[in-house]
Design a protein around this motif. Structure first.
Motif, PDB file in Angstrom:
ATOM      1  N   UNK A   1       0.783  -1.227   0.000  1.00 46.36           N
ATOM      2  CA  UNK A   1       0.000   0.000   0.000  1.00 46.36           C
ATOM      3  C   UNK A   1       0.810   1.271   0.000  1.00 46.36           C
ATOM      4  N   UNK A   2       2.122   1.152  -0.178  1.00 51.78           N
ATOM      5  CA  UNK A   2       3.018   2.310  -0.135  1.00 51.78           C
ATOM      6  C   UNK A   2       3.306   2.783  -1.564  1.00 51.78           C
ATOM      7  N   UNK A   3       3.180   4.094  -1.779  1.00 50.50           N
ATOM      8  CA  UNK A   3       3.466   4.668  -3.092  1.00 50.50           C
ATOM      9  C   UNK A   3       4.946   4.525  -3.400  1.00 50.50           C
ATOM     10  N   UNK A   4       5.231   4.086  -4.609  1.00 45.31           N
ATOM     11  CA  UNK A   4       6.615   3.910  -5.041  1.00 45.31           C
ATOM     12  C   UNK A   4       7.272   5.267  -5.215  1.00 45.31           C
ATOM     13  N   UNK A   5       8.446   5.413  -4.647  1.00 45.02           N
ATOM     14  CA  UNK A   5       9.151   6.689  -4.697  1.00 45.02           C
ATOM     15  C   UNK A   5       9.464   7.105  -6.133  1.00 45.02           C
ATOM     16  N   UNK A   6       9.863   6.173  -6.971  1.00 47.79           N
ATOM     17  CA  UNK A   6      10.253   6.531  -8.327  1.00 47.79           C
ATOM     18  C   UNK A   6       9.158   6.406  -9.371  1.00 47.79           C
ATOM     19  N   UNK A   7       8.008   5.822  -8.991  1.00 49.92           N
ATOM     20  CA  UNK A   7       6.971   5.548  -9.993  1.00 49.92           C
ATOM     21  C   UNK A   7       5.588   5.950  -9.506  1.00 49.92           C
ATOM     22  N   UNK A   8       5.513   7.002  -8.706  1.00 55.02           N
ATOM     23  CA  UNK A   8       4.226   7.499  -8.209  1.00 55.02           C
ATOM     24  C   UNK A   8       3.337   7.846  -9.403  1.00 55.02           C
ATOM     25  N   UNK A   9       2.083   7.588  -9.322  1.00 52.32           N
ATOM     26  CA  UNK A   9       1.283   7.202  -8.161  1.00 52.32           C
ATOM     27  C   UNK A   9       1.185   5.681  -7.946  1.00 52.32           C
ATOM     28  N   UNK A  10       1.996   4.899  -8.666  1.00 52.32           N
ATOM     29  CA  UNK A  10       1.938   3.444  -8.523  1.00 52.32           C
ATOM     30  C   UNK A  10       2.365   3.026  -7.118  1.00 52.32           C
ATOM     31  N   UNK A  11       1.759   1.957  -6.633  1.00 53.21           N
ATOM     32  CA  UNK A  11       2.085   1.409  -5.313  1.00 53.21           C
ATOM     33  C   UNK A  11       3.133   0.316  -5.467  1.00 53.21           C
ATOM     34  N   UNK A  12       3.978   0.186  -4.460  1.00 52.50           N
ATOM     35  CA  UNK A  12       4.992  -0.876  -4.474  1.00 52.50           C
ATOM     36  C   UNK A  12       4.333  -2.242  -4.504  1.00 52.50           C
ATOM     37  N   UNK A  13       3.345  -2.469  -3.642  1.00 56.36           N
ATOM     38  CA  UNK A  13       2.563  -3.701  -3.652  1.00 56.36           C
ATOM     39  C   UNK A  13       1.098  -3.340  -3.474  1.00 56.36           C
ATOM     40  N   UNK A  14       0.279  -3.791  -4.407  1.00 62.58           N
ATOM     41  CA  UNK A  14      -1.169  -3.651  -4.314  1.00 62.58           C
ATOM     42  C   UNK A  14      -1.701  -5.034  -3.976  1.00 62.58           C
ATOM     43  N   UNK A  15      -2.214  -5.193  -2.757  1.00 64.68           N
ATOM     44  CA  UNK A  15      -2.702  -6.495  -2.304  1.00 64.68           C
ATOM     45  C   UNK A  15      -3.686  -7.085  -3.314  1.00 64.68           C
ATOM     46  N   UNK A  16      -3.482  -8.339  -3.650  1.00 65.18           N
ATOM     47  CA  UNK A  16      -4.308  -9.122  -4.580  1.00 65.18           C
ATOM     48  C   UNK A  16      -4.139  -8.727  -6.043  1.00 65.18           C
ATOM     49  N   UNK A  17      -3.227  -7.792  -6.345  1.00 66.02           N
ATOM     50  CA  UNK A  17      -3.047  -7.329  -7.720  1.00 66.02           C
ATOM     51  C   UNK A  17      -1.566  -7.281  -8.105  1.00 66.02           C
ATOM     52  N   UNK A  18      -0.968  -8.440  -8.385  1.00 68.37           N
ATOM     53  CA  UNK A  18       0.456  -8.435  -8.740  1.00 68.37           C
ATOM     54  C   UNK A  18       0.759  -7.600  -9.982  1.00 68.37           C
TER      55      UNK A  18
END
Length: 140
Positions: free
Chosen positions: A77-94
């Motif tokens: 659930x944490x926003x990726x520092x280099x690829x915002x607004x993408x999340x580092x891990x989205x639960x149930x959505x690899x």
């Protein structure tokens, strides 16, 4: 004589049908019948992958520590520092998770260089992370 031959044939065919694999899928090393990994534990299955392949560069690189005491909280659930607004891990959505995409040779998302730098995880390690995310990215 004909009845004996027919009876013997019936017994043989019945035996073949009963012993035949009726379309069940192969078992994995854990005895699961679907041929895939199930019930992946973050601490038992995923963190060891990070420990052996990622923590050399990611005690802080890219603003991401994958050390055991910090990795889960830095991922899900944490926003990726280099690829915002993408999340580092989205639960149930690899497929929507930067972490999973960074492990692939041909990612669906534009997430930069493949990780780990200078190599790649094994297909089993990548699948473990995929299944963990798909199962809801639990802190277990």
């Amino acid at each position: 004589m004909i009845k004996k031959v027919l009876f013997t044939g019936f017994i043989l065919i019945t035996g073949l049908i009963v012993s035949c694999d009726m379309g069940t899928e192969p078992e994995d090393e854990n005895g699961n019948g679907n041929g895939t990994i199930e019930n992946v534990s973050f601490s038992d299955d995923v963190q060891p992958i990070f420990n052996n392949n990622c923590t050399g560069c990611h005690p802080s690189n890219g603003g991401l520590s994958l050390e055991a005491s910090e990795s889960y909280g830095n991922l899900v659930g944490v926003t990726s520092q280099g690829y915002a607004p993408l999340k580092r891990v989205v639960a149930s959505k690899p497929d929507s998770s930067v972490l999973y995409q960074k492990l692939l040779a041909n990612p669906d998302l534009n997430v930069g260089q493949r990780m780990p730098q200078g190599g790649s995880l094994s297909s089993d390690q990548i699948e473990t992370i995929l299944v963990w995310i798909a199962e809801g990215a639990q802190d277990n």
